[in-house]
Scaffold this active site. Structure first.
Site, PDB file in Angstrom:
ATOM      1  N   SER A 121       0.841  -1.186   0.000  1.00 30.60           N
ATOM      2  CA  SER A 121       0.000   0.000   0.000  1.00 30.60           C
ATOM      3  C   SER A 121       0.888   1.252   0.000  1.00 30.60           C
ATOM      4  O   SER A 121       1.766   1.379  -0.856  1.00 30.60           O
ATOM      5  CB  SER A 121      -0.955  -0.044   1.203  1.00 30.60           C
ATOM      6  OG  SER A 121      -1.989   0.881   1.075  1.00 30.60           O
ATOM      7  N   ASP A 170      -9.002  -6.474  -4.866  1.00 27.69           N
ATOM      8  CA  ASP A 170      -8.596  -5.186  -4.283  1.00 27.69           C
ATOM      9  C   ASP A 170      -9.187  -4.061  -5.119  1.00 27.69           C
ATOM     10  O   ASP A 170      -8.796  -3.849  -6.261  1.00 27.69           O
ATOM     11  CB  ASP A 170      -7.068  -5.095  -4.255  1.00 27.69           C
ATOM     12  CG  ASP A 170      -6.558  -3.806  -3.615  1.00 27.69           C
ATOM     13  OD1 ASP A 170      -7.384  -2.954  -3.218  1.00 27.69           O
ATOM     14  OD2 ASP A 170      -5.322  -3.651  -3.520  1.00 27.69           O
ATOM     15  N   HIS A 182      -8.086  -5.313  -0.452  1.00 32.90           N
ATOM     16  CA  HIS A 182      -6.800  -4.639  -0.280  1.00 32.90           C
ATOM     17  C   HIS A 182      -5.983  -5.255   0.852  1.00 32.90           C
ATOM     18  O   HIS A 182      -4.749  -5.322   0.773  1.00 32.90           O
ATOM     19  CB  HIS A 182      -7.037  -3.149  -0.010  1.00 32.90           C
ATOM     20  CG  HIS A 182      -5.792  -2.330   0.043  1.00 32.90           C
ATOM     21  ND1 HIS A 182      -4.904  -2.235  -1.005  1.00 32.90           N
ATOM     22  CD2 HIS A 182      -5.268  -1.553   1.030  1.00 32.90           C
ATOM     23  CE1 HIS A 182      -3.897  -1.442  -0.685  1.00 32.90           C
ATOM     24  NE2 HIS A 182      -4.087  -1.024   0.550  1.00 32.90           N
TER      25      HIS A 182
END
EC number: 2.3.1.46
Length: 369
Positions: A154, A317, A350
């Protein structure tokens, strides 16, 4: 043999002072910078086996192992340790809290040396390069010239990308998981709602809530609830909660009733006290402005790098969907950078980068060599 690191300790080090301030990308400077970090494994005599872990938005330095008095393992304990993909029997692993964070590194709640009071909203705006610069100082402090790899998920993956841009010769390998080179309008919109919730809270007090002895927890809770929806997938929510309620029959209520509502209430509540609202504002805004391929200097830096990239995305995601990894791959390949990208199947959205969907850990282990 795969195992646990056992007990670890967070350390802190001062990496900038009045005589050697940290000059920021936006033109400001910090005359005192402290960074919280942990290390696992042993540095080789040649100092060539260091792997740097870059955490996500609300992460911290505690990536693996246990702290004395706590049963909570580090947030990437399934990836880091003896015999694991980031193998501490082979690698010297460094994990550090971000500049601008609130878990031991200098951030908005730190004391401003010029005033003796917390910076609050007087803390300077940060660029991804500033986060890299603070961690580069940590690497130098540890006596390391070149990293075997940097690994990030991320926001952490974006920091890894910026690191290669800023220091094209500093990393042998770059691992980016569930990351992006530029936020989508949808992502910016989600963050805008979170910031608005925090700043509209009456207890925000124009950012000086600590001095008033209050915290904007109502707004921060809403911000976390909103963000958490984007970290999971529709499939995982359906599997876990379905349409189940806690009330019976016609006992309808305006308060939380569905199991998914109670889940979000819990996620928002546990976030309070663990993360600071000002750090949330600064770091989400930093992400909004992150767009390195719009900088003319990026192309020249990446054309000169020998760093090998590995990108991984997950099919469920929707925070950083696979089109963003595809775009990054094309951007890197256009500059002659060695890059391997794969989309993996996972039902977890995610948050897959924190879990163990099939093929994910094996992929990282093979790339690290």
């Amino acid at each position: 043999m795969t195992g646990s690191l056992g007990y670890v300790e967070t350390q802190r080090v001062v990496l900038a002072g009045p005589d050697d301030p940290l000059h920021l990308r936006g033109g400001g400077r910090l005359d005192h910078v402290e960074v919280a970090y942990e290390t696992y494994g042993s540095l080789s005599p040649a100092r060539d086996n260091a792997v740097f872990i870059c955490h996500a938005l609300t992460g911290d330095a505690h990536a693996a192992g246990l702290h004395v008095g706590s049963k909570k393992r580090g947030w990437w304990d399934n990836l880091i340790g003896p015999g694991k993909p980031v193998d501490t029997d082979r690698f010297f692993v460094i994990s550090a809290n971000l500049l601008g964070g609130c878990s031991g590194s200098t951030g908005p709640l730190s004391t401003d040396p010029a005033t003796g009071a917390p910076y609050c909203l007087d803390f300077p705006m940060l660029h991804m390069s500033d986060l890299v610069a603070a961690h580069r100082r940590l690497v130098a402090h540890l006596g390391i010239e070149r990293l075997h790899a940097a690994v990030g998920g991320s926001l952490g993956g974006m920091q890894v990308l910026q690191w290669v841009i800023d220091e094209p010769d500093a990393l042998e390998r770059a691992v980016l998981v569930a990351a992006s080179s530029r936020l989508s309008p949808e992502n910016i919109a989600f963050s805008a709602i979170g910031r608005e919730a925090i700043m509209s809270d009456p207890d925000f007090c124009n950012g000086r809530y600590v001095e008033q002895g209050v915290f904007p927890w109502r707004g921060q809770k809403v911000a976390r609830m909103m963000a958490h929806i984007t970290y999971v997938s529709a499939q995982s929510l359906e599997t876990k909660f379905g349409h189940r309620r806690r009330s019976r029959g016609d006992a309808w209520t305006l308060g939380p009733d569905y199991e998914v509502e109670h889940y979000l209430q819990h996620q928002g509540q546990v976030f309070l006290g663990r993360f600071d609202a000002l750090s949330y504002l600064y770091l989400t805004r930093l992400l909004d402005y992150f767009d390195p391929f719009a900088d003319p200097g990026t192309a020249a830096a990446l054309r000169s790098t020998a760093t090998r990239f590995q990108l991984t995305s997950f099919d469920s995601d929707w925070r950083f969907d696979s089109t963003q990894s595809a775009r990054m791959t094309a951007e890197l390949k256009a500059l002659g950078v060695a890059v391997d990208w794969a989309e993996l199947a996972s039902p977890f959205g995610h948050d897959s980068f924190l879990l163990q969907p099939p093929g994910y850990h094996e992929r990282i282990a093979e790339f690290l060599g």
